[in-house]
Structure formats: C-alpha cells, structure tokens
Design a protein around this motif. Sequence first.
Motif, PDB file in Angstrom:
ATOM      1  N   ASP A 188       0.820  -1.207   0.000  1.00 26.71           N
ATOM      2  CA  ASP A 188       0.000   0.000   0.000  1.00 26.71           C
ATOM      3  C   ASP A 188       0.856   1.259   0.000  1.00 26.71           C
ATOM      4  O   ASP A 188       0.374   2.346  -0.354  1.00 26.71           O
ATOM      5  N   GLU A 189       2.127   1.121   0.388  1.00 27.61           N
ATOM      6  CA  GLU A 189       3.031   2.271   0.418  1.00 27.61           C
ATOM      7  C   GLU A 189       3.848   2.403  -0.862  1.00 27.61           C
ATOM      8  O   GLU A 189       4.649   3.337  -0.984  1.00 27.61           O
ATOM      9  N   LEU A 190       3.645   1.461  -1.805  1.00 30.81           N
ATOM     10  CA  LEU A 190       4.387   1.489  -3.067  1.00 30.81           C
ATOM     11  C   LEU A 190       3.454   1.935  -4.175  1.00 30.81           C
ATOM     12  O   LEU A 190       2.410   1.313  -4.392  1.00 30.81           O
ATOM     13  N   PRO A 191       3.779   2.997  -4.903  1.00 30.79           N
ATOM     14  CA  PRO A 191       2.877   3.499  -5.947  1.00 30.79           C
ATOM     15  C   PRO A 191       2.541   2.435  -6.987  1.00 30.79           C
ATOM     16  O   PRO A 191       3.426   1.767  -7.525  1.00 30.79           O
ATOM     17  N   GLY A 192       1.243   2.237  -7.249  1.00 28.21           N
ATOM     18  CA  GLY A 192       0.793   1.311  -8.275  1.00 28.21           C
ATOM     19  C   GLY A 192       0.709  -0.136  -7.861  1.00 28.21           C
ATOM     20  O   GLY A 192       0.242  -0.975  -8.637  1.00 28.21           O
TER      21      GLY A 192
END
Length: 504
Positions: A188-192
């Motif tokens: 959830d903290e990593l874009p995409g």
Amino acid sequence: MSHFLLRHSTADNGDGTYRNPVLRADWSDPDAIRVGDDYYLIASSFHRVPGLPVLHSRDLVNWTIIGHALDRLVPEADFRTPQRGGGVWAPALRHHAGRYWIVYPDPDRGLFVTSAEDPAGKWTTPHLLKGGKGLIDPCPLWASDGSAYLVHGWAKSRAGINNRLTVHRMSEDATELLDAGAVVIDGDELPGYRTLEGPKFYERDGWYWIFAPAGGVADGWQSAFRSRNPLGPYEERIVLEQGDTDINGPHQGAWVTTQGGDDWFLHFQDKGVFGRVVHLQPMRWDDDGWPVIGDKGRPVTVHPKPLQGETPAAPATSDDFATGIGPQWAWQANPKPGWAATGSGLTLTCVPHVDPDLRFLPNLLGQRLPDGGCRAETTMRLDAEPGATAGLAVVGDDYAWIGLARTENGTVVTCRTAQDGEPPHDNGSPFPLDAPAVTVGVEVDATGRCQFFAHLPGEATQPVGEAFQATEGRWVGAALGLFATGEGSASFDAVRVTAADTDA
C-alpha cells in the motif's frame, strides 16, 4: 475433426534450444531448487489428492513427475469432500541440513511444514507452523549466519488484508516461529502496487532478497526487493513484466542457479482454462546488482537451453494403468479404499451420490488439461444398476462429459453438460449401446473448445453433441477426468492423450 499427433508436449526443440512454456499444463505457483546436478520443482495443488506434486529435471527444461509430498490432505475429515478453491496454495521448496523441506499454506487453516530425505520418497506428516486464516505463500530462509526466517503473504478473502509481506524469525528445525512477525514490505506504500504476494526468500553476497509478484494473476509483474537485513528496510525494482510480448502476467516462481553459476527464473503465465503454465527465463545481473530477467525484463519465447544433452521429456499424460494409477492423476478429495483397481486397465467402483455434480464428486479422477489443445480417448464398459453413470469429463466451473448411463431399458451412450450453478442436461440425443464397449473421447482446441466423440467397434468415429466451451475452476485450470457413480463398476482401457499438432 482436427489433426493430432502422438507426441510429448516437450519444450525441448531438439536443437539445443527450448520453447516456452517448459511445462505446458497447470503446474501453478512453481518453486524449484538445485541439489547437485538435479533440479526439483513443486507446485500448488489446491483440493487435488495426492497433493504437492514433485517434479525432477536435469536441465530445467525437461521435467518428469517423481511423486507427491502429500498422500492425503489434512485435516482428513475436512477433505472427504472437494474443497474447491481451498487446500494447498503456493508452496516453497528448500534443501537444508541434508533434508528437503516444503512449507505450504492452507488459506483456511495456516502454514504447514513437511520434509523428506528423498524428494521421491516418503514425506513427514505435515506440522502446523503457524495457524490462522488468510496466511498464504510462505517461504523459509536458512541464512549463512545460522539464523532462520519465514516470509509469507496474506489473502484478503480470509484475513481481510493483503498486499503486504510478513517476516518471522524461525527455529532452525522449522518447528516454531520465534516472534510475532513484522510487515517488512507494505504494498500500500508502493505506488501502483496491488496484490503483493507469492514471496520467495534468498540470500546472496550479503544481500537478502525477496522475489515477489504483484498486480494479480492474469496481468501482474515480478518484483525483486533487497536489504542488508532480513527484516528490512527493503528497496524495490520491477524485474519482469509483459511489455510488448504476448506473455501475460509473467510472475511468481523460483530463482535457480546452475552448477556453472548461471542464473535462471521459473515463473507462471495464467492461461485461463489451461491453468498456470510454467516458463523458464534467463537471468543476469546489472551493474547496480539487480537481477535482469528474460530479455531486458521481458519474457523470452525461444532460448538456448541451460544445459545440453538431456533427452526430451515431459510429465506423463497417457496411461495404461498396468502398474497402478500414474502420478499425473489426482482425486478431488481424500480417496476411500476400493474406489479404483488397476492391472488390466482401470476399474472404477460406482459410488452412490445424491447429487452427482462432477464439480463436487470426490471420486472424480482427474489430470491437468494440456495447454494448446489435445485429443483424449478411452474404451469403456459399464456393469451397473439403473441410474449409474460413468465417463470421460472436462471439469471446471462448467463441465461436460461423454460416457455411459444405465437405464431401466439398457445402457446408452450419452453426452451431458452443466453450466456453473445449473444441473446437467443432455447434449445431443443418447443412443443405445449395442456392443460390449464403446470408445469415447474429446478433442480440445487451443481455446478450450471441446468436441466430444464416440464410436462402436468397427464403426467410424462420430462427433456427439454440440461443442462445449471449457472453463477454468477455482484457481485451477480445467481437469480431464474419469468418474463412475451409482451402483456397480466401470472399466476403462488405456487413456490416450495426444497433443495437438499445431504445425499441421
């Protein structure tokens, strides 16, 4: 009717190259290791029994089935009926302290460990390492400093959370976890990122690596994460994705190093009705120490083999049942004594069922449907009471079968289909069996479209019923199966499975 050639579905081109996929059937969620000159691969098996198939190769291209790690699924009573979508999800295979270790998830019960001295031999009774719902995709790591760890993912359908990877410290003998665990990568903290799962844990040159897919089964990609500490923090890079190729969702598998030091990556591709087929990609390292998989991060179709000289081979499909039921077959639930006998072909006992829905029939004996199309046929007989049925089936969320039904007026050859949630209905008109036996079969094309056929002794083969579109099951491809219900028995001669001649 189509043209088919009797051949193995081997990926070996015979000229020093191979063509992907190297395993052309539903060997989903593969993990693999090398021990000496031998390579071993395992795959998820879901509700099928025996579970956790074990395959062997000497070159990462030509594979044969050597056994299963689970003779039966546990708890025994829970798996007396088919648990479609449950059972054994993505496992991990490692070799440590002279033993082979498998950690596998049951998403409704927890993470289990089994081990063996010989991967083709007897495996230990599964031990529950961590209980709970929604725990999936575990992988152990025995580090070079003597410590041990376990990473796993989460299934939102059971746990209410997903898209994150948890690491535990683990006892050296893999009997217990030593802490409460910590989330080391949060998608959830990593874009995409979405649906981060399927982690595999490695150590190399002072780096701890977690290879993990994201993005979903059909359209996802493969990422690699690295850290100087097994508990993180980790940095991330996408190392394999579809790009401009026709290989959708290339991800989730195993990093393997050959004796000569070359690195390779095995992963799956979701093929719908044919399940998750397995590809082999070359792997190298860039100047920053990150893996580069395939051709600049895109999957390859044809490539020189990792090792030369091995005889082309593929997992068995046809079976004459002369020495038992071949390892390509599995029941849909834990079998009972007396369901089957072998020697001169296969005899199935007709098992009474109030609702003989083949999707939930414990005594359906199935195997993986070959990718790209096939022709399967057998000669069968039915010695049974009125109401009994037996035949050759293609089973997914929808199913269809051709075979024999015993009525009050005699035995008829029939073809029946059933859509998901609907009762079966006749596909074409049944006709009397005016001979001791009938040959029945099915041709499956590259899209999973099935045409059933039959012929009596001395007569020409005739299509039976309208074409049927096969569908995948719950996280698995369609199965090619044999069954018998009611009172009595059904006998089957050799089952011949012939791969489609795509060049004809």
